[in-house]
Write a protein that holds these residues in place. Structure first.
Motif, PDB file in Angstrom:
ATOM      1  N   PRO A  67       0.811  -1.232   0.000  1.00  0.00           N
ATOM      2  CA  PRO A  67       0.000   0.000   0.000  1.00  0.00           C
ATOM      3  C   PRO A  67       0.840   1.276   0.000  1.00  0.00           C
ATOM      4  O   PRO A  67       0.430   2.288  -0.548  1.00  0.00           O
ATOM      5  N   ASP A  68       2.056   1.219   0.584  1.00  0.00           N
ATOM      6  CA  ASP A  68       2.907   2.421   0.645  1.00  0.00           C
ATOM      7  C   ASP A  68       3.688   2.662  -0.642  1.00  0.00           C
ATOM      8  O   ASP A  68       4.471   3.599  -0.730  1.00  0.00           O
ATOM      9  N   GLY A  69       3.489   1.799  -1.638  1.00  0.00           N
ATOM     10  CA  GLY A  69       4.178   1.971  -2.909  1.00  0.00           C
ATOM     11  C   GLY A  69       5.394   1.090  -3.075  1.00  0.00           C
ATOM     12  O   GLY A  69       5.942   0.988  -4.153  1.00  0.00           O
ATOM     13  N   GLY A  70       5.829   0.426  -2.026  1.00  0.00           N
ATOM     14  CA  GLY A  70       6.967  -0.483  -2.134  1.00  0.00           C
ATOM     15  C   GLY A  70       6.508  -1.872  -2.533  1.00  0.00           C
ATOM     16  O   GLY A  70       5.440  -2.057  -3.134  1.00  0.00           O
ATOM     17  N   TYR A  71       7.316  -2.872  -2.186  1.00  0.00           N
ATOM     18  CA  TYR A  71       6.989  -4.259  -2.505  1.00  0.00           C
ATOM     19  C   TYR A  71       7.113  -5.122  -1.271  1.00  0.00           C
ATOM     20  O   TYR A  71       7.877  -4.828  -0.348  1.00  0.00           O
ATOM     21  N   THR A  72       6.361  -6.234  -1.286  1.00  0.00           N
ATOM     22  CA  THR A  72       6.492  -7.274  -0.280  1.00  0.00           C
ATOM     23  C   THR A  72       6.608  -8.597  -1.015  1.00  0.00           C
ATOM     24  O   THR A  72       6.319  -8.681  -2.219  1.00  0.00           O
ATOM     25  N   VAL A  73       7.043  -9.614  -0.286  1.00  0.00           N
ATOM     26  CA  VAL A  73       6.962 -10.989  -0.783  1.00  0.00           C
ATOM     27  C   VAL A  73       6.250 -11.804   0.289  1.00  0.00           C
ATOM     28  O   VAL A  73       6.340 -11.504   1.483  1.00  0.00           O
ATOM     29  N   GLU A  74       5.536 -12.804  -0.155  1.00  0.00           N
ATOM     30  CA  GLU A  74       4.827 -13.686   0.766  1.00  0.00           C
ATOM     31  C   GLU A  74       5.789 -14.788   1.200  1.00  0.00           C
ATOM     32  O   GLU A  74       6.206 -15.609   0.387  1.00  0.00           O
TER      33      GLU A  74
END
Length: 176
Positions: free
Chosen positions: A130-137
């Motif tokens: 949501p903040d514009g960055g990335y995540t991984v599961e």
């Protein structure tokens, strides 16, 4: 005018003709003596290639020779609705071409960056945060957690990732 050695590529006069018979008549076409290959590069990729980048040239017989980018064109051209600039790659060891062609189609691979000892995940593992960055599961013991990551270099459907909570051997989820 050209400094240094030249190679006559094409004669412009018929043998036995007289110089000066025609005003502005081309006498000869020449090139430098260092073998090069040229490629059309999509203008959208121009920012990725720089003078001095290493390159690998695959010749028609399958052998490869090393080269380096000697220039990246600054004049865009359009052919068949494709816009490109010309990239010139100098062959590092001209003797590797001994007995070869004066001109031939080749395959060219230019390395625009390298990273060693980094963590890589499939690009499809990235999830927009949501903040514009990335995540991984991250999948561990049957549970999943979304971990923020910083991305680095992208290559061949993989992406370099780093950050707390991501380490070598971690299982990540990927989109199907």
């Amino acid at each position: 005018m050209h400094d240094g050695d030249i190679r006559i590529a094409l004669g412009g006069l018929v043998p036995g003709s007289h110089l000066g018979a025609e005003p502005n008549q081309q006498v000869v076409t020449y090139t430098g003596t260092t073998p090069v290959t040229t490629i059309p590069l999509d203008v959208e990729l121009q920012h990725l290639v720089a003078e001095g980048d290493p390159a690998t040239i695959t010749l028609p017989d399958g052998t490869t020779v090393d080269g380096k980018v000697s220039s990246v064109g600054k004049v865009a051209q359009e052919i068949e609705e494709e816009t490109f600039v010309t990239v010139v790659v100098q062959i590092k060891k001209p003797e590797a071409l001994a007995g070869g062609f004066d001109s031939a189609p080749v395959t060219l691979r230019i390395v625009t960056g390298e990273r060693e000892d980094v963590l890589m995940v499939p690009v499809t593992a990235l999830v927009a945060a949501p903040d514009g960055g990335y995540t991984v599961e991250v999948v561990e013991d049957g549970t999943t957690t979304f971990v923020p990551v910083e991305t680095g270099m992208f290559a061949q459907s993989m992406v370099e990732v780093s950050g707390p909570g991501i380490a070598e051997g971690v299982t990540v989820g990927v989109a199907e």
